[in-house]
Design a protein around this motif. Sequence first.
Motif, PDB file in Angstrom:
ATOM      1  N   GLN A  69      38.781  50.799  59.577  1.00  9.09           N
ATOM      2  CA  GLN A  69      39.038  49.386  59.306  1.00  9.09           C
ATOM      3  C   GLN A  69      38.680  49.034  57.868  1.00  9.09           C
ATOM      4  O   GLN A  69      39.367  48.248  57.220  1.00  9.09           O
ATOM      5  CB  GLN A  69      38.255  48.512  60.287  1.00  9.09           C
ATOM      6  N   GLN A  70      37.613  49.631  57.359  1.00 10.57           N
ATOM      7  CA  GLN A  70      37.208  49.389  55.978  1.00 10.57           C
ATOM      8  C   GLN A  70      38.284  49.900  55.020  1.00 10.57           C
ATOM      9  O   GLN A  70      38.617  49.231  54.041  1.00 10.57           O
ATOM     10  CB  GLN A  70      35.875  50.075  55.703  1.00 10.57           C
ATOM     11  N   PHE A  75      37.736  43.857  56.712  1.00 13.85           N
ATOM     12  CA  PHE A  75      36.289  43.845  56.560  1.00 13.85           C
ATOM     13  C   PHE A  75      35.575  43.187  57.730  1.00 13.85           C
ATOM     14  O   PHE A  75      34.476  43.599  58.105  1.00 13.85           O
ATOM     15  CB  PHE A  75      35.903  43.185  55.238  1.00 13.85           C
ATOM     16  N   GLU A  76      36.175  42.178  58.349  1.00  8.58           N
ATOM     17  CA  GLU A  76      35.549  41.543  59.511  1.00  8.58           C
ATOM     18  C   GLU A  76      35.511  42.515  60.696  1.00  8.58           C
ATOM     19  O   GLU A  76      34.512  42.593  61.401  1.00  8.58           O
ATOM     20  CB  GLU A  76      36.285  40.254  59.887  1.00  8.58           C
ATOM     21  N   PHE A  97      25.153  52.449  54.478  1.00  7.55           N
ATOM     22  CA  PHE A  97      25.816  52.362  53.179  1.00  7.55           C
ATOM     23  C   PHE A  97      27.159  51.632  53.316  1.00  7.55           C
ATOM     24  O   PHE A  97      27.441  50.689  52.576  1.00  7.55           O
ATOM     25  CB  PHE A  97      26.010  53.770  52.602  1.00  7.55           C
ATOM     26  N   ASN A  98      27.974  52.081  54.292  1.00  7.48           N
ATOM     27  CA  ASN A  98      29.278  51.452  54.496  1.00  7.48           C
ATOM     28  C   ASN A  98      29.132  50.001  54.950  1.00  7.48           C
ATOM     29  O   ASN A  98      29.915  49.146  54.544  1.00  7.48           O
ATOM     30  CB  ASN A  98      30.096  52.232  55.518  1.00  7.48           C
ATOM     31  N   VAL A 102      30.725  46.666  53.155  1.00 10.17           N
ATOM     32  CA  VAL A 102      31.556  45.700  53.885  1.00 10.17           C
ATOM     33  C   VAL A 102      30.979  44.300  53.723  1.00 10.17           C
ATOM     34  O   VAL A 102      31.722  43.327  53.499  1.00 10.17           O
ATOM     35  CB  VAL A 102      31.686  46.089  55.374  1.00 10.17           C
ATOM     36  N   GLU A 103      29.678  44.173  53.812  1.00 12.03           N
ATOM     37  CA  GLU A 103      29.028  42.873  53.649  1.00 12.03           C
ATOM     38  C   GLU A 103      29.289  42.313  52.237  1.00 12.03           C
ATOM     39  O   GLU A 103      29.510  41.139  52.059  1.00 12.03           O
ATOM     40  CB  GLU A 103      27.531  42.960  53.909  1.00 12.03           C
ATOM     41  N   PHE A 104      29.285  43.205  51.263  1.00 13.53           N
ATOM     42  CA  PHE A 104      29.511  42.788  49.876  1.00 13.53           C
ATOM     43  C   PHE A 104      30.962  42.398  49.662  1.00 13.53           C
ATOM     44  O   PHE A 104      31.258  41.442  48.929  1.00 13.53           O
ATOM     45  CB  PHE A 104      29.116  43.929  48.931  1.00 13.53           C
TER      46      PHE A 104
END
Length: 106
Positions: A69-70, A75-76, A97-98, A102-104
Amino acid sequence: LELLPQSIHANCVRRAKRNHPYATPEFDGRLPQGVWWHEQPHDNGRPGIMCNMPECTRGCYHFYLGTAQQELKDFEGARASYDQAHRAEYKNPNLYFNWGLVEFQA
């Protein structure tokens, strides 16, 4: 679902090379499609970890789903998948790390 074996015997379990449900002559030393070694058994007899990802209760599936998905820039969806992997106690530094990436990016 066609990739899953008809009878699922593995779910992230520790097994020696000759001590698992697929060590019979019927399978001729090969694992059925959908079952794989997460960690290969060692030559000194130490067991490895056998896994079937879609049924895995340790978060492997959700981690790899989140990674896909990333890559697709969902991203959600990736955030939700990484959260599920974390709640399943998936222990891999790449998860965090991933998840941070995604949060960023979200």
